[in-house]
Design a protein around this motif. Sequence first.
Motif, mmCIF file in Angstrom:
data_model
loop_
_atom_site.group_PDB
_atom_site.id
_atom_site.type_symbol
_atom_site.label_atom_id
_atom_site.label_comp_id
_atom_site.label_asym_id
_atom_site.label_seq_id
_atom_site.Cartn_x
_atom_site.Cartn_y
_atom_site.Cartn_z
ATOM 1 N N TYR C 107 0.820 -1.223 0.000
ATOM 2 C CA TYR C 107 0.000 0.000 0.000
ATOM 3 C C TYR C 107 0.848 1.264 0.000
ATOM 4 O O TYR C 107 0.340 2.343 0.238
ATOM 5 N N THR C 108 2.127 1.132 -0.195
ATOM 6 C CA THR C 108 2.952 2.343 -0.320
ATOM 7 C C THR C 108 3.689 2.317 -1.652
ATOM 8 O O THR C 108 4.702 2.985 -1.815
ATOM 9 N N ARG C 114 -1.084 10.033 -3.483
ATOM 10 C CA ARG C 114 -0.746 10.451 -2.118
ATOM 11 C C ARG C 114 -1.979 10.461 -1.214
ATOM 12 O O ARG C 114 -1.861 10.361 -0.006
ATOM 13 N N PHE C 115 -3.145 10.625 -1.843
ATOM 14 C CA PHE C 115 -4.352 10.729 -1.021
ATOM 15 C C PHE C 115 -4.858 9.355 -0.589
ATOM 16 O O PHE C 115 -5.689 9.243 0.284
ATOM 17 N N ASP C 116 -4.367 8.329 -1.244
ATOM 18 C CA ASP C 116 -4.879 7.001 -0.951
ATOM 19 C C ASP C 116 -3.866 6.098 -0.275
ATOM 20 O O ASP C 116 -4.239 5.143 0.370
ATOM 21 N N ARG C 117 -2.587 6.418 -0.448
ATOM 22 C CA ARG C 117 -1.595 5.451 0.033
ATOM 23 C C ARG C 117 -1.460 5.498 1.548
ATOM 24 O O ARG C 117 -1.914 6.447 2.211
ATOM 25 N N ASP C 119 0.336 6.080 4.878
ATOM 26 C CA ASP C 119 1.380 6.940 5.426
ATOM 27 C C ASP C 119 2.035 7.815 4.353
ATOM 28 O O ASP C 119 3.243 7.715 4.106
ATOM 29 N N PRO C 120 1.240 8.667 3.697
ATOM 30 C CA PRO C 120 1.783 9.429 2.561
ATOM 31 C C PRO C 120 2.881 10.410 2.976
ATOM 32 O O PRO C 120 3.763 10.712 2.195
ATOM 33 N N ASP C 129 -1.389 2.642 13.158
ATOM 34 C CA ASP C 129 -1.824 3.377 11.974
ATOM 35 C C ASP C 129 -2.114 2.419 10.836
ATOM 36 O O ASP C 129 -3.096 2.561 10.108
ATOM 37 N N LEU C 130 -1.224 1.441 10.704
ATOM 38 C CA LEU C 130 -1.410 0.452 9.649
ATOM 39 C C LEU C 130 -2.712 -0.307 9.872
ATOM 40 O O LEU C 130 -3.462 -0.594 8.942
#
Lengths: 272, 246, 377
Positions: C107-108, C114-117, C119-120, C129-130
């Motif tokens: 997911y990175t 940047r809006f979806d990944r 920890d942008p 957080d994950l």
Amino acid sequence: MSAAGATELRRAPVPLGTAIAVQRRVIFALLMREALTRYGRHNIGFLWLFVEPMIFTIGVTALWSITKTVHGSTIPITAFALTGYSSVLLWRNMPGRCINALMPNLPLLYHRNVRIFDIFVARLLLEFAGATMSFLLLAMLFTLIGWTQLPENLLEVIGGWFILAWFGMALALFLGALSVRSELVEKLWHPLSYLTFPLSGAAFMVDALPRQAQDFVLLLPMVHGVEIVREGYFGSYARAHYDVGYIVAVALVLTFLALLQIRAVAPDIIVE
Amino acid sequence: MIRVRNLTKTYPVRDGRRTILDSISFDLARGQKLGILGRNGAGKSTLIRIISGAERPDSGSVDRGMSVSWPLAFGGAFQTALTGRDNVRFISRIYNSDFERNIAAVDEFAELGAYLHEPVRTYSSGMRARLAFAISMIIEFDCFLIDEISAVGDARFAQKCQLELFEKRRDRAMIIVSHDAAYVRDHCDHFAVLHDGQMHFHDDFEPAYALFKDLIGWSPPPDTAPETAPETGPQTASIPAIQTTA
Amino acid sequence: MIETADTTPARARARFRLPGPLFLLFVALPTLAALAYFGVLASDVYVSESRFIVRSQDKATPTALGLLLNNATLSHGTPESSAAQSYLLSRDALSALNHGNAYARAYTRPGISRFDRFDPLGLAGSFEDLYKYYEGHVRVDSDSTQGITVLTVRAYTPADAHVINEQLLRLAETTVNHMSERARHDLITTSEREVFDAKAAARAAGAALARFRNTAGVIDPEKQAPIQYELVSKLQDELIEARSDRRQLMIVAPQSAQIPALDARIKEIETRINEQSGLAAGNRKKSLAAAGEEYQRLSLESDFAAKRLAASLASLEAAENEAQRKSSYVERIVEPNRPDSAIEPHRARGILTTLVFSLIVWGVATMLIAGIREHGS
């Protein structure tokens, strides 16, 4: 003075700040008038504002405790009844106060700063204050006796309470304005409010219901509000099911319709 | 300055809508006193209500360049469960006016004594009228709307009202609506007759009154039309008196 | 204050058209943001779905309401399927999935907007957080009437979606199997140990009885005693006969030479009687009665041990049955698919929803402000 041509006279509108101050004053005046009219100065007077809902809630709490109503969770029945019935009182009494509220108060419209909206809002604020104080006092009382704990997340309780109040107010404004048009509103609201009571989330936790019933019950916006209040009050041991987006969307659309309706009925109003 | 433009108002009746006011326009400057004559049901009160803002017109506009009162001596806004004092407090709050000063003024003017602290529902109709007029006088307006005011209490009180309204406030604009021609004549400097939704304006009383009489004359005789009997009766009786004084 | 009232829609709309700022703030801005996000910025989302059912012979537990309505179909589903579902949404599942940071890497990827990944900005990279992010990309729904669980995984490449779904499904299987094995183990081990103990006890009791028979020289004292008593009574008959013979002889021929012989015989018989009755129940240690006491004890013990063994065998069988009944396993109904095109985000719908709701918000704000403005001073 003559039948002059249509030269429109544009005047700078009243500054918004002034208008807000005027409206606040008007609503306060209406609120005090309403409270005095409804409760008078006899015996405990103003205190009835929250003593009345308190009696209701205590009665229901007692009934449910005695009959050991099945509610499908480990929450003590008193705390369950307190959160549930207070929430019902909050949203259900508001439409009751607004339906047909306008007719007896129409002469007030002779005072130009009194608008239809203000008459409704004064009543709604009074209702909100009563339900909130009743809930607050009973929660403190029950906590002192040891029947309930303090809320686990006070902020969430407040949030849920306000969302529920918003929903109730929007519904009340809409039905109140609609009742000017048709007396069917009053006739239909009474049975409807009683019928929705058992479905409104006051008497059960959504989690205790089977899946199909959950999907159905969660169509009712007030259920979401009650669930938020309960989750805030009982924390993790009440598994709540709600969608803030849903109840906010419903309340928003209702608010919109209510304001439209209020604008729409304004020209039809005939002051005797 | 009050500007009334193209005011139209209809009411729903059994078969469609009845036009009460049909595109009425006029201006009223500060200090001007407009008397509007018309038969019962001609729409005088409707006009007053629309100018006061209590009702909305179907179309057209009322532009109030000065403060306009509620229809004077109007007592309908009393909450009869409340005391006279509570009602004064309510009005004071609505108009952001000093309550202590107002209650003193009402107490002195309406002469209700201890009744001021009793619910309005215990008042006699005379007492209510006195309270209503007194409350109307505590808020100052640039323009007063007066709808059939003649019957306020006893003669002494009527005199007090006269003094309060027409002497002390002689500089204010007024719109007086009545079917009592003499009353209109005595207190106004501009006149109009409202008939069939139309306003006929006259700067002098005589032509206006002539028109009014004309219009009344067209109506069926009093004995066959009972609804017009009460108003035509006294007016026709007062016509000679007016003519001699004019 | 200008009051215009009109019932025609055109006039009403014109009345609501307040200049700029409100419209910009409540409609233009959010709609533009939605256009930008849904139109350009949002990354394609690939959705992989699988369905499974947790099989078990156990009946589903009915709810209180279900009991009330006497309707067994109103149930929460089996505890095993609930367990599988709650495991799928647990930190445990995530940490198993994120072995070697594989999940976070998926997911990175640089291709994700940047809006979806995850920890942008590199500020929120903790496991919690994950987990929060994970909860937004995995969905577990259950259809309780049939007990089917639907597992949906959203990812930004088709392969990721497929692989993550497959892995989660396998994790769920492992969990259910583990639970099932554990339950079986718990149920059967006690019974097995009981059978083992009972067998040992039975064996010991049998051995003790055999040893006693060898040393005491009796097979069954109960059965041997009557024979002994019969012998004694025969001897007594003989004794009576011999005595009466002697008495007759003394009268007929007192000096007969047979008398001493008869005396000797009587004496012999008496000795034998004493001997035999002492053997059956006498003062001597070797009597049958004394042996019977010990024998009784040993044989009872052996009986008891045999019964205990039979009972424990029966309960082992019952436990095996119970374990069989309780055993559950994941049965895949729909294998995780590998999406070949992105079905989310619903771009047009997102923009339209934003537009509609911002219009409503704007309408509410406009009417509220217009309402406030009706209050002149």
